[in-house]
Design a protein around this motif. Sequence first.
Motif, short mmCIF file in Angstrom:
data_model
loop_
_atom_site.label_atom_id
_atom_site.label_comp_id
_atom_site.label_asym_id
_atom_site.label_seq_id
_atom_site.Cartn_x
_atom_site.Cartn_y
_atom_site.Cartn_z
N VAL A 261 48.88 25.42 -3.26
CA VAL A 261 48.63 25.64 -1.83
C VAL A 261 49.90 25.52 -1.01
CG1 VAL A 261 46.21 24.93 -1.93
CG2 VAL A 261 47.97 23.21 -1.52
N ALA B 259 41.46 21.50 5.43
CA ALA B 259 41.60 22.94 5.65
C ALA B 259 42.19 23.61 4.40
CB ALA B 259 42.50 23.20 6.86
N ARG C 62 40.30 26.45 2.11
CA ARG C 62 40.81 27.77 1.74
C ARG C 62 40.66 28.02 0.23
NH1 ARG C 62 44.52 26.28 5.79
NH2 ARG C 62 46.00 25.42 4.27
N GLY D 7 37.09 28.45 -0.43
CA GLY D 7 36.69 29.74 0.10
C GLY D 7 36.95 30.86 -0.91
N THR E 193 36.32 25.74 7.76
CA THR E 193 37.29 26.64 7.14
C THR E 193 36.61 27.66 6.26
OG1 THR E 193 38.95 24.87 7.16
CG2 THR E 193 39.38 26.75 5.71
N GLU F 203 36.57 31.83 6.17
CA GLU F 203 37.12 32.53 5.01
C GLU F 203 36.17 33.59 4.46
OE1 GLU F 203 40.18 32.11 3.31
OE2 GLU F 203 40.74 31.01 5.11
#
Length: 421
Positions: free
Chosen positions: A254, A315, A319, A322, A353, A357
């Motif tokens: 990430v 967050a 992601r 997601g 989040t 997404e």
Amino acid sequence: MQMPTGVHALVRRTHEDCVLRALQENGALSRGEIARIVGLSRTTLSDIVGSLLQRGAIVVVDTDAVRRSGSGRPAERLALDPASAQFMGVDFGHRRVHAAVADASHEIMVSGSVRYEDSASWPVRLELALALLDRLSAEAGVHYGALQGIGIGVPGPYPAPQGASWPRASAGATVLRPAPEGVDTAFAERFDAPVIVDNNTRLAALAEAISGATSVADLVYVRLSDGVGGGLVVGGQLVTGSGGLAGELGHVTVEPAGRPCRCGKRGCLETVVSVPGILAKCWEFGLPLEDLGALAAAVSRAHPVVDRVLREAAAALGRVVGAATMALNPAKVVIGGEITRLAPVIVEQVAATLAAELFPTASAGPVVEAAHLSDEDGALGALAAVFHSSPLLAKYPETADVKGCTDAPDSITERAAHARA
């Protein structure tokens, strides 16, 4: 007497399971009643019952003198020993080991945990785990002489178990896949029971998926602890992947230029949203927090640094989740780990989040919630794997393939062939 091995051990284990199941379902029974229920010959049953009595799995409770007619010798009635542990689940985390022990009815008899340093060697972790089990035995009056199976969860990527069955292990026996530093072999030799090993977070996902009224057919599970792991339930099956890496969301990159990860890469999700990662970020922003207790206190005060760090970490997690959600379309996303209970903002931010997404045209995203279980989830999942009691495990190997209780040659041949497959 030397314990049988190979196919003979598998057949013996099947017979023992049948006898124990008969006593579990019917209560105290005489040997003759057991023989009629399970379909074993008198000679085979005598051998099986003698072994179970010697190991303490069953006890003599009384005789059938009251119900018996005629002048024959009263027959002993046998029952499950209420102090006899039948199954064991052990979850080795990065900083603690948790153990849960269950009886023949799959009810938890005793459980507990002990902590160690993240740098502790596997021999030290193993020694502490065995000492924990000895302490639980002494405190609760539970004995392990009749264990039918042991499930062990270990951290990090771990190859999924292969094969169809585990015969009873004996001293010097081998198991299908090596766990770190021979933990599997150590447990097999110590307790003389079949051992199955898998990734502890995948086992935690299993426990979470079956903890409700019904199993979840499609689930993404992430556990935030000293590390970050995940587990997937897809199409009603616990997914392991070809090499056992399915669900390893903690090692998705990430932050390409981020902190080094224990896996050898940089900027993995684990470096951002694990407990050590969050505490380290707080230190970077001038808030020195030593442990989860200090973090919880800062959360209760609504400290702005902690709120910022937690939201940014969540967050990043959102992601990654997601992307998994877009690929798998789960009905539920579950975030586990003690920090999730201490800081509800993590689940809230992941949900927000995740909503951003997904496709805007999606009618409804998955339910996002905190895990229902606590730190014992991996141990409970290890027990579930040994029980093989969930439809999620339809393609997951069993500790014994029990198809029938008769000792007829055809049944033995069928199980033997299955064991060689």
